[in-house]
Design an enzyme around this catalytic site. Structure first.
Site, PDB file in Angstrom:
ATOM      1  N   ASN A  54       0.826  -1.199   0.000  1.00 53.60           N
ATOM      2  CA  ASN A  54       0.000   0.000   0.000  1.00 53.60           C
ATOM      3  C   ASN A  54       0.864   1.256   0.000  1.00 53.60           C
ATOM      4  O   ASN A  54       1.715   1.372  -0.883  1.00 53.60           O
ATOM      5  CB  ASN A  54      -1.099  -0.021   1.072  1.00 53.60           C
ATOM      6  CG  ASN A  54      -0.659  -0.167   2.499  1.00 53.60           C
ATOM      7  OD1 ASN A  54      -0.221  -1.241   2.914  1.00 53.60           O
ATOM      8  ND2 ASN A  54      -0.816   0.871   3.298  1.00 53.60           N
ATOM      9  N   ASP A  55       0.697   2.183   0.906  1.00 53.57           N
ATOM     10  CA  ASP A  55       1.229   3.543   0.783  1.00 53.57           C
ATOM     11  C   ASP A  55       2.709   3.626   0.386  1.00 53.57           C
ATOM     12  O   ASP A  55       3.547   2.922   0.952  1.00 53.57           O
ATOM     13  CB  ASP A  55       1.102   4.278   2.118  1.00 53.57           C
ATOM     14  CG  ASP A  55      -0.280   4.255   2.701  1.00 53.57           C
ATOM     15  OD1 ASP A  55      -1.169   3.611   2.129  1.00 53.57           O
ATOM     16  OD2 ASP A  55      -0.463   4.879   3.768  1.00 53.57           O
ATOM     17  N   GLN A  71       4.624   0.504   2.153  1.00 48.80           N
ATOM     18  CA  GLN A  71       3.975  -0.425   3.068  1.00 48.80           C
ATOM     19  C   GLN A  71       3.828  -1.791   2.391  1.00 48.80           C
ATOM     20  O   GLN A  71       3.320  -1.875   1.266  1.00 48.80           O
ATOM     21  CB  GLN A  71       2.598   0.093   3.469  1.00 48.80           C
ATOM     22  CG  GLN A  71       2.628   1.394   4.263  1.00 48.80           C
ATOM     23  CD  GLN A  71       2.933   1.155   5.735  1.00 48.80           C
ATOM     24  OE1 GLN A  71       2.064   0.831   6.516  1.00 48.80           O
ATOM     25  NE2 GLN A  71       4.197   1.308   6.101  1.00 48.80           N
ATOM     26  N   TRP A  79      -4.039  -6.841   3.617  1.00 43.04           N
ATOM     27  CA  TRP A  79      -3.468  -5.875   4.552  1.00 43.04           C
ATOM     28  C   TRP A  79      -3.149  -6.555   5.886  1.00 43.04           C
ATOM     29  O   TRP A  79      -3.886  -7.409   6.366  1.00 43.04           O
ATOM     30  CB  TRP A  79      -4.440  -4.718   4.783  1.00 43.04           C
ATOM     31  CG  TRP A  79      -3.852  -3.638   5.641  1.00 43.04           C
ATOM     32  CD1 TRP A  79      -3.149  -2.547   5.218  1.00 43.04           C
ATOM     33  CD2 TRP A  79      -3.894  -3.548   7.067  1.00 43.04           C
ATOM     34  NE1 TRP A  79      -2.755  -1.789   6.295  1.00 43.04           N
ATOM     35  CE2 TRP A  79      -3.203  -2.379   7.443  1.00 43.04           C
ATOM     36  CE3 TRP A  79      -4.445  -4.350   8.064  1.00 43.04           C
ATOM     37  CZ2 TRP A  79      -3.050  -1.978   8.764  1.00 43.04           C
ATOM     38  CZ3 TRP A  79      -4.286  -3.959   9.391  1.00 43.04           C
ATOM     39  CH2 TRP A  79      -3.609  -2.787   9.728  1.00 43.04           C
ATOM     40  N   SER A 116       2.984   4.368   7.945  1.00 41.93           N
ATOM     41  CA  SER A 116       3.557   5.268   6.949  1.00 41.93           C
ATOM     42  C   SER A 116       4.374   6.393   7.566  1.00 41.93           C
ATOM     43  O   SER A 116       4.221   6.746   8.730  1.00 41.93           O
ATOM     44  CB  SER A 116       2.450   5.839   6.068  1.00 41.93           C
ATOM     45  OG  SER A 116       1.852   4.818   5.308  1.00 41.93           O
ATOM     46  N   ARG A 188      -1.275   9.881  12.856  1.00 40.91           N
ATOM     47  CA  ARG A 188      -0.318   9.109  12.065  1.00 40.91           C
ATOM     48  C   ARG A 188       0.158   9.860  10.821  1.00 40.91           C
ATOM     49  O   ARG A 188      -0.280  10.948  10.522  1.00 40.91           O
ATOM     50  CB  ARG A 188      -0.943   7.787  11.644  1.00 40.91           C
ATOM     51  CG  ARG A 188      -2.238   7.860  10.847  1.00 40.91           C
ATOM     52  CD  ARG A 188      -2.774   6.460  10.588  1.00 40.91           C
ATOM     53  NE  ARG A 188      -4.083   6.436   9.941  1.00 40.91           N
ATOM     54  CZ  ARG A 188      -5.247   6.477  10.593  1.00 40.91           C
ATOM     55  NH1 ARG A 188      -5.262   6.572  11.906  1.00 40.91           N
ATOM     56  NH2 ARG A 188      -6.391   6.446   9.922  1.00 40.91           N
ATOM     57  N   ASP A 189       1.095   9.218  10.127  1.00 45.54           N
ATOM     58  CA  ASP A 189       1.613   9.644   8.824  1.00 45.54           C
ATOM     59  C   ASP A 189       2.363  10.975   8.912  1.00 45.54           C
ATOM     60  O   ASP A 189       1.990  11.970   8.273  1.00 45.54           O
ATOM     61  CB  ASP A 189       0.478   9.747   7.795  1.00 45.54           C
ATOM     62  CG  ASP A 189      -0.386   8.500   7.745  1.00 45.54           C
ATOM     63  OD1 ASP A 189       0.147   7.412   8.007  1.00 45.54           O
ATOM     64  OD2 ASP A 189      -1.598   8.624   7.450  1.00 45.54           O
ATOM     65  N   GLU A 252      -5.712  11.426   6.464  1.00 50.17           N
ATOM     66  CA  GLU A 252      -4.562  10.534   6.404  1.00 50.17           C
ATOM     67  C   GLU A 252      -3.511  11.088   5.444  1.00 50.17           C
ATOM     68  O   GLU A 252      -3.794  11.857   4.538  1.00 50.17           O
ATOM     69  CB  GLU A 252      -4.995   9.156   5.908  1.00 50.17           C
ATOM     70  CG  GLU A 252      -5.950   8.428   6.821  1.00 50.17           C
ATOM     71  CD  GLU A 252      -6.176   6.993   6.362  1.00 50.17           C
ATOM     72  OE1 GLU A 252      -5.650   6.084   7.041  1.00 50.17           O
ATOM     73  OE2 GLU A 252      -6.861   6.791   5.351  1.00 50.17           O
TER      74      GLU A 252
END
Length: 503
Positions: A54-55, A71, A79, A116, A188-189, A252
């Site tokens: 993913n990211d 990710q 996931w 992330s 997050r992130d 996000e």
């Protein structure tokens, strides 16, 4: 259906140890062979040899090479168990896979996943700032999406070599808790940047009933961080959902950077990616959006991350997620890929503009140039599923232009530019025709297996996933209604590796 991770765990518990490596090797070889022949799998985009991606995380240009982290679940095509994968390139097109860069530390603050983050250079060394997650008592939980069991903290890791293969984590989080008094919907992130006096860090967050926001911190050493305030926040929209990302109450993957004479903030929420450009007050450390829009209108594009590349370019990567059922991509053994690299620029009216990086053109084979008119549509049966086309639209007036991929009957995918209706349509997606004049009056479409990335006048983008196309049975059709004709070029695209496993 059992997951591959469960299957491997079962093999690990077998009583005959010698069977384990042989069985695992046979399984991986079978998976690789099946994946390499999977017609849905892209051949011109970066993705791991197998399992879940993913990211994009921490893209950085270092010592003459592009490094992209992402990710990845190394155990299954769904996931979970988030690690940081790693690939390296000299041109952002052809990639070499590297060993896993970061893995969860048992018992540590990232024991349940390395989420992330970003990469910066600090004291001459590439440095990750990322989100770690671990199980926590309910009163310490920060992810409130119905599961309500994980605490997010911001963490740091420093490269120990110039190939960026080995990373040393700090054991303790650099930001262990959200700011007091903010009932966060997520935390997050992290997105760091350097100003004259200090380092600053934006963290994606939000509050129920108030909307998403970016929390702002300041530091001089990347370890001790002072919370300042919300750098920017949304407004209540009246939407409610169990997962605040679905209601807009959580932003996000914020990405904040200067662009031209403005600043740009990109974030992901409500299942789409939004961009804003506006004014950043470097004294008050607040950001005021002035223009905004949807970065990519397709359901497949999410969680992008940009970096400063050579040539003063701002390059954006995006996660192209699957839109088919989980059972299908889990059984296929792979899920997700990166978009092609996109160059971001600021338009004359302050709007965000983008186009594929020039390096992507290195994949083109021999060009074919044709004219398309109402009486002479273009039709071509595709021998493979890697193809680019570019339509020159400078003469559009009252034209309706349609691009179709036809497979065994009805169109499997259709994109229409309807100038009289001032609308672009693709399946259930519709959005306004981008305002003229365009910086480049063309429509570019890149087909790669199940991925279609489309760019309209460098003003709008739309990423689609279309499954089940077959070479020799899929027809590309370009037709129009209206006066005159449109010039078009089309190219076959070369795969970036011989076996669809990237490298």
């Amino acid at each position: 259906m059992s997951t591959r991770r469960g299957f491997i765990a079962g093999l690990a518990g077998a009583s005959t140890v010698a069977v384990w490596p042989r069985a695992l090797r046979a399984m991986m070889e079978a998976d690789a062979a099946a994946i390499a022949h999977d017609l849905n799998r892209p051949a011109c985009h970066l993705l791991p040899p197998h399992n879940w991606m993913n990211d994009p995380n921490g893209p950085i240009f270092w010592k003459g090479k592009y490094h992209l982290f992402y990710q990845v679940n190394p155990h299954a095509a769904v996931w979970g168990d988030m690690h940081w994968g790693h690939a390296v390139s000299t041109d952002m097109v052809h990639w070499k896979h590297q060993p896993i860069a970061m893995a969860p530390t048992p018992g540590g603050a990232d024991s349940e996943g390395c989420f992330s983050g970003s990469a910066v250079v600090f004291n001459g060394k590439p440095t990750f700032i990322y989100t770690g997650v671990q199980n926590a008592p309910r009163e310490q939980v920060t992810i409130r999406d119905g599961g309500d069991k994980l605490r997010e903290t911001q963490m740091i890791a420093v490269a120990e070599d110039d190939d960026l293969l080995h990373w040393k984590k700090d054991e303790q989080p650099i930001i262990p808790l959200p700011p007091p008094g903010v009932q966060v919907t997520g935390f997050r992130d992290p997105c760091p940047w350097k100003e004259a006096d200090a380092w600053y860090l934006g963290v994606g967050s939000g509050e129920r009933g108030k909307g998403g926001c970016v929390l702002l911190y300041r530091s001089h050493d990347l370890r001790q961080w002072e919370y300042l305030h919300k750098m920017v926040e949304g407004k209540p929209n009246g939407k409610q959902a169990t997962n605040p990302c679905d209601s807009g109450e959580m932003w996000e993957c914020p990405d904040f950077f200067p662009l031209g004479d403005k600043h740009c903030l990109i974030y992901s929420t409500e299942n789409k990616v939004l961009w804003t450009t506006g004014h950043y007050d470097a004294q008050a450390h607040t950001y005021t959006p002035e223009r905004n829009g949807v970065l990519d209108h397709g359901a497949a594009y999410y969680a992008p991350k940009s970096f400063a590349a050579p040539g003063s370019r701002r390059i954006l990567w995006g996660w192209l997620r699957e839109t088919r059922p989980e059972a299908e991509f889990s059984a296929a053994g792979w899920s997700g890929c990166m978009s092609v690299p996109r160059v971001l620029t600021l338009g004359a009216q302050g709007q965000l503009e983008m186009h594929p990086a020039k390096e992507v053109e290195s994949l083109r084979g021999p060009a074919e140039s044709v004219k398309v008119s109402e009486s002479t549509p273009f039709r071509r049966k595709l021998d493979d599923l890697q193809r680019e086309l570019s339509l020159h639209l400078s003469l559009l007036t009252d034209t309706v232009l349609t691009i179709r991929l036809i497979s065994n009957g009805p169109a499997a995918w259709e994109l229409t530019l309807d100038v009289p209706a001032k609308q672009v349509r693709c399946g259930d997606i519709a959005f306004p025709f981008p305002a003229l004049p365009w910086p480049h009056p063309d429509l570019r479409m890149l087909l790669d297996g199940s991925v279609i990335e489309s760019f309209i006048g460098e003003r709008e983008a739309l990423t689609s996933r279309v499954y089940g196309l077959k070479p020799g049975e899929t027809q590309l059709e370009v037709s129009m209604k209206g006066k005159g004709s449109i010039g078009m070029q089309t190219w076959p695209l070369r795969a970036i590796s011989p076996d669809k496993l990237t490298s």
